[in-house]
Design an enzyme around this catalytic site. Sequence first.
Site, PDB file in Angstrom:
ATOM      1  N   LYS A  67       0.825  -1.208   0.000  1.00 13.08           N
ATOM      2  CA  LYS A  67       0.000   0.000   0.000  1.00 13.08           C
ATOM      3  C   LYS A  67       0.869   1.272   0.000  1.00 13.08           C
ATOM      4  O   LYS A  67       2.074   1.198   0.260  1.00 13.08           O
ATOM      5  CB  LYS A  67      -0.931  -0.035   1.222  1.00 13.08           C
ATOM      6  CG  LYS A  67      -1.928  -1.209   1.206  1.00 13.08           C
ATOM      7  CD  LYS A  67      -2.907  -1.122   2.386  1.00 13.08           C
ATOM      8  CE  LYS A  67      -3.928  -2.256   2.358  1.00 13.08           C
ATOM      9  NZ  LYS A  67      -4.944  -2.124   3.435  1.00 13.08           N
TER      10      LYS A  67
ATOM     11  N   ASN B 240      -2.107   0.110   6.919  1.00 13.68           N
ATOM     12  CA  ASN B 240      -1.529  -1.139   7.436  1.00 13.68           C
ATOM     13  C   ASN B 240      -0.641  -1.866   6.430  1.00 13.68           C
ATOM     14  O   ASN B 240      -0.557  -3.082   6.422  1.00 13.68           O
ATOM     15  CB  ASN B 240      -2.642  -2.045   7.990  1.00 13.68           C
ATOM     16  CG  ASN B 240      -3.682  -2.392   6.940  1.00 13.68           C
ATOM     17  OD1 ASN B 240      -3.526  -2.038   5.783  1.00 13.68           O
ATOM     18  ND2 ASN B 240      -4.717  -3.105   7.337  1.00 13.68           N
TER      19      ASN B 240
ATOM     20  N   ARG C 103       2.421  -6.506   9.330  1.00 21.43           N
ATOM     21  CA  ARG C 103       1.692  -5.370   9.899  1.00 21.43           C
ATOM     22  C   ARG C 103       2.173  -5.024  11.298  1.00 21.43           C
ATOM     23  O   ARG C 103       2.269  -3.845  11.661  1.00 21.43           O
ATOM     24  CB  ARG C 103       0.186  -5.670   9.879  1.00 21.43           C
ATOM     25  CG  ARG C 103      -0.424  -5.539   8.473  1.00 21.43           C
ATOM     26  CD  ARG C 103      -1.780  -6.163   8.361  1.00 21.43           C
ATOM     27  NE  ARG C 103      -2.492  -5.778   7.131  1.00 21.43           N
ATOM     28  CZ  ARG C 103      -3.633  -6.322   6.744  1.00 21.43           C
ATOM     29  NH1 ARG C 103      -4.212  -7.274   7.468  1.00 21.43           N
ATOM     30  NH2 ARG C 103      -4.217  -5.920   5.634  1.00 21.43           N
TER      31      ARG C 103
ATOM     32  N   HIS D 241      -2.036  -5.410   1.597  1.00 19.61           N
ATOM     33  CA  HIS D 241      -3.308  -6.104   1.391  1.00 19.61           C
ATOM     34  C   HIS D 241      -3.037  -7.567   1.089  1.00 19.61           C
ATOM     35  O   HIS D 241      -2.043  -7.891   0.448  1.00 19.61           O
ATOM     36  CB  HIS D 241      -4.063  -5.485   0.201  1.00 19.61           C
ATOM     37  CG  HIS D 241      -5.220  -6.324  -0.277  1.00 19.61           C
ATOM     38  ND1 HIS D 241      -6.465  -6.252   0.308  1.00 19.61           N
ATOM     39  CD2 HIS D 241      -5.298  -7.287  -1.238  1.00 19.61           C
ATOM     40  CE1 HIS D 241      -7.267  -7.127  -0.297  1.00 19.61           C
ATOM     41  NE2 HIS D 241      -6.596  -7.767  -1.233  1.00 19.61           N
TER      42      HIS D 241
ATOM     43  N   THR E 200      -5.667  -7.234  10.691  1.00 20.88           N
ATOM     44  CA  THR E 200      -5.905  -5.937  10.058  1.00 20.88           C
ATOM     45  C   THR E 200      -5.367  -4.791  10.915  1.00 20.88           C
ATOM     46  O   THR E 200      -4.730  -3.860  10.415  1.00 20.88           O
ATOM     47  CB  THR E 200      -7.422  -5.732   9.836  1.00 20.88           C
ATOM     48  OG1 THR E 200      -7.945  -6.881   9.169  1.00 20.88           O
ATOM     49  CG2 THR E 200      -7.700  -4.492   9.009  1.00 20.88           C
TER      50      THR E 200
ATOM     51  N   PHE F 273     -15.353   3.232   7.148  1.00 19.13           N
ATOM     52  CA  PHE F 273     -13.967   3.522   6.780  1.00 19.13           C
ATOM     53  C   PHE F 273     -13.746   3.605   5.264  1.00 19.13           C
ATOM     54  O   PHE F 273     -12.626   3.834   4.808  1.00 19.13           O
ATOM     55  CB  PHE F 273     -13.017   2.480   7.389  1.00 19.13           C
ATOM     56  CG  PHE F 273     -13.323   1.053   6.990  1.00 19.13           C
ATOM     57  CD1 PHE F 273     -12.840   0.521   5.808  1.00 19.13           C
ATOM     58  CD2 PHE F 273     -14.092   0.235   7.819  1.00 19.13           C
ATOM     59  CE1 PHE F 273     -13.116  -0.784   5.449  1.00 19.13           C
ATOM     60  CE2 PHE F 273     -14.374  -1.075   7.459  1.00 19.13           C
ATOM     61  CZ  PHE F 273     -13.884  -1.592   6.262  1.00 19.13           C
TER      62      PHE F 273
HETATM   63  P1  ADP Z   1      -7.965  -6.868   5.598  1.00 21.40           P
HETATM   64  O1  ADP Z   1      -7.138  -5.919   4.774  1.00 21.40           O
HETATM   65  O2  ADP Z   1      -7.206  -7.365   6.791  1.00 21.40           O
HETATM   66  O3  ADP Z   1      -8.581  -7.988   4.792  1.00 21.40           O
HETATM   67  P2  ADP Z   1     -10.629  -5.693   5.625  1.00 21.40           P
HETATM   68  O4  ADP Z   1     -10.863  -6.438   4.350  1.00 21.40           O
HETATM   69  O5  ADP Z   1     -11.602  -5.881   6.727  1.00 21.40           O
HETATM   70  O6  ADP Z   1      -9.175  -6.019   6.222  1.00 21.40           O
HETATM   71  O7  ADP Z   1     -10.565  -4.144   5.325  1.00 21.40           O
HETATM   72  C1  ADP Z   1      -9.890  -3.665   4.176  1.00 21.40           C
HETATM   73  C2  ADP Z   1      -8.982  -2.521   4.584  1.00 21.40           C
HETATM   74  O8  ADP Z   1      -9.809  -1.451   5.049  1.00 21.40           O
HETATM   75  C3  ADP Z   1      -8.034  -2.811   5.751  1.00 21.40           C
HETATM   76  O9  ADP Z   1      -6.830  -3.435   5.361  1.00 21.40           O
HETATM   77  C4  ADP Z   1      -7.797  -1.422   6.299  1.00 21.40           C
HETATM   78  O10 ADP Z   1      -6.840  -0.721   5.502  1.00 21.40           O
HETATM   79  C5  ADP Z   1      -9.163  -0.770   6.132  1.00 21.40           C
HETATM   80  N1  ADP Z   1      -9.992  -0.920   7.327  1.00 21.40           N
HETATM   81  C6  ADP Z   1     -10.719  -1.998   7.676  1.00 21.40           C
HETATM   82  N2  ADP Z   1     -11.371  -1.808   8.840  1.00 21.40           N
HETATM   83  C7  ADP Z   1     -11.037  -0.553   9.236  1.00 21.40           C
HETATM   84  C8  ADP Z   1     -11.395   0.255  10.355  1.00 21.40           C
HETATM   85  N3  ADP Z   1     -12.215  -0.188  11.316  1.00 21.40           N
HETATM   86  N4  ADP Z   1     -10.874   1.484  10.433  1.00 21.40           N
HETATM   87  C9  ADP Z   1     -10.045   1.959   9.465  1.00 21.40           C
HETATM   88  N5  ADP Z   1      -9.671   1.256   8.385  1.00 21.40           N
HETATM   89  C10 ADP Z   1     -10.159   0.010   8.263  1.00 21.40           C
HETATM   90 MG    MG Z   2      -9.935  -7.909   3.239  1.00 18.95          MG
END
Ligand code: ADP
Ligand code: MG
Length: 141
Positions: free
Chosen positions: A9, A112, A102, A115, A91, A57
């Site tokens: 990212k 973070n 992360r 992806h 996450t 978000f």
């Molecule tokens: P992951 O990337 O771990 O699969 P998600 O698919 O739930 O997580 O969410 C996609 C992305 O959205 C996350 O990597 C993060 O950058 C952002 N995100 C998710 N939940 C939140 C939150 N509660 N607050 C801020 N950003 C979030």
């Molecule tokens: Mg995801």
Amino acid sequence: MERTLAILKPDCLRKNLIGAVIKQIEESGFKIISMKLVRLTKAEAEGFYEVHRGRPFFEDLTVFMSSGACVPIVLEKENAVADFRKLIGATDPAEADEGTVRKLYADSKGENIVHGSDSVENGKIEIAYFFPGSELARMTA
Ligand code: ADP
Ligand code: MG
């Protein structure tokens, strides 16, 4: 052999961590099938994260993902999807296991570093979002 989509990212690039994260990925047994450096438009970031539209978000996420260049990478390994999720950690970096990407590098749940696809099926859709089938076929021919 299973594939997954990683994206380094914009915060990863801002922190000059492309090399460190790719080193960790390679040392964990993943093969890089294809990768590129791209700058997403806001609309492209919204398209990629369409499943999250409507979440609180979503706006911050898509602004962030279009705020600088990122590096989508097609990775291959047995059990690639689950193993990559394990490598990157939860996450929220505060909840991520020690030694995960992360935990090591991310500042917040929003920014973070990386992806990773959450299923084989979504991985296929996400890979196709960045890499046309013909382009991928040439990489492995
Ligand atoms: P992951 O990337 O771990 O699969 P998600 O698919 O739930 O997580 O969410 C996609 C992305 O959205 C996350 O990597 C993060 O950058 C952002 N995100 C998710 N939940 C939140 C939150 N509660 N607050 C801020 N950003 C979030
Ligand atoms: Mg995801």
